[in-house]
Scaffold this motif. Structure first.
Motif, short mmCIF file in Angstrom:
data_model
loop_
_atom_site.label_atom_id
_atom_site.label_comp_id
_atom_site.label_asym_id
_atom_site.label_seq_id
_atom_site.Cartn_x
_atom_site.Cartn_y
_atom_site.Cartn_z
N UNK A 2 8.61 4.69 16.24
CA UNK A 2 9.46 4.78 15.06
C UNK A 2 8.56 4.81 13.84
N UNK A 3 8.86 5.73 12.93
CA UNK A 3 8.07 5.86 11.71
C UNK A 3 8.99 5.84 10.51
N UNK A 4 8.62 5.07 9.50
CA UNK A 4 9.36 5.02 8.25
C UNK A 4 8.38 5.29 7.13
N UNK A 5 8.77 6.13 6.20
CA UNK A 5 7.91 6.46 5.08
C UNK A 5 8.73 6.44 3.81
N UNK A 6 8.14 5.92 2.74
CA UNK A 6 8.86 5.79 1.49
C UNK A 6 7.89 5.87 0.33
N UNK A 7 8.35 6.35 -0.80
CA UNK A 7 7.58 6.32 -2.03
C UNK A 7 8.42 5.63 -3.09
N UNK A 8 7.83 4.62 -3.72
CA UNK A 8 8.52 3.84 -4.74
C UNK A 8 7.71 3.90 -6.02
N UNK A 9 8.37 4.20 -7.11
CA UNK A 9 7.71 4.24 -8.42
C UNK A 9 7.67 2.82 -8.99
N UNK A 10 6.58 2.50 -9.64
CA UNK A 10 6.40 1.19 -10.25
C UNK A 10 5.80 1.36 -11.64
N UNK A 11 6.22 0.52 -12.57
CA UNK A 11 5.57 0.57 -13.88
C UNK A 11 4.43 -0.45 -13.97
N UNK A 12 4.15 -1.17 -12.88
CA UNK A 12 2.93 -1.98 -12.82
C UNK A 12 1.77 -0.99 -12.78
N UNK A 13 0.62 -1.42 -13.22
CA UNK A 13 -0.56 -0.56 -13.08
C UNK A 13 -0.87 -0.39 -11.60
N UNK A 14 -1.62 0.63 -11.29
CA UNK A 14 -2.00 0.88 -9.89
C UNK A 14 -2.79 -0.30 -9.33
N UNK A 15 -3.69 -0.87 -10.13
CA UNK A 15 -4.48 -2.01 -9.64
C UNK A 15 -3.62 -3.24 -9.40
#
Length: 176
Positions: A2-15
């Motif tokens: 089973x594979x799940x993939x997601x992309x979530x936007x964040x306003x935190x910095x990448x670090x």
């Protein structure tokens, strides 16, 4: 598998986002499917760091020991793997900064989780794939919520580089 993939936007910095997610014991704060999370090895996260994650499984509590198998702060990617007699799980977390530009802010989290049942349990893999979408969607909503908490709120705290800001965007998970 089973594979799940997601992309979530964040306003935190990448670090900030990478630091928070690489410390995998924080999953207890954002994944409603995690009952407990703790780091087993002292010090900062690095390849080899172990995390104990307790999840519900078949009406019981299943403790999984995740090992950081790959850790690249420069690429903001961490890969964690857990193996038990029942399953093998691999989580790959990649955080990317926004496209360059004067007003660019935030980051994006690409989260990929793979679970394979082992031994005779492997016969149930097709059933696992069906239920895995709901589990992944709940975790994605929890992560989006955690990344949207204001500075100083109960829940996640940003790494030493600063405080988080509100997240934006909606999870768009897919299951295979």
């Amino acid at each position: 598998m089973a594979t799940y993939e997601d992309t979530i936007q964040s306003s935190w910095t990448a670090d900030e986002t990478f630091g928070y997610l690489a410390e995998f014991s924080n999953a207890e704060q954002w994944d409603p499917g995690v009952l407990e999370g703790s780091q087993l090895d002292p010090g900062p996260v690095r390849a080899g760091t172990r995390f104990r994650i307790v999840v519900p499984f078949g009406g019981r509590r299943l403790a999984l020991i995740y090992h950081v198998t790959s850790y690249s702060p420069s690429d903001r990617q961490v890969v964690l793997e857990a193996r038990s007699r029942l399953l093998r799980a691999v989580d790959t977390i990649t955080v990317t900064p926004p496209a360059a530009g004067p007003s660019a802010e935030g980051s994006a989290v690409r989260y990929r989780a793979e679970v394979t049942l082992r031994g005779p349990f492997g016969l149930a893999d097709p059933l696992l794939a069906r239920g895995f979408r709901a589990v992944g969607d709940r975790a994605a909503r929890g992560l989006a919520g955690a990344l949207s908490r204001p500075p100083g709120a109960q829940g996640p705290t940003a790494p030493a580089t600063g405080q988080p800001a509100a997240a934006h965007g909606k999870p768009t998970g897919t299951v295979q």
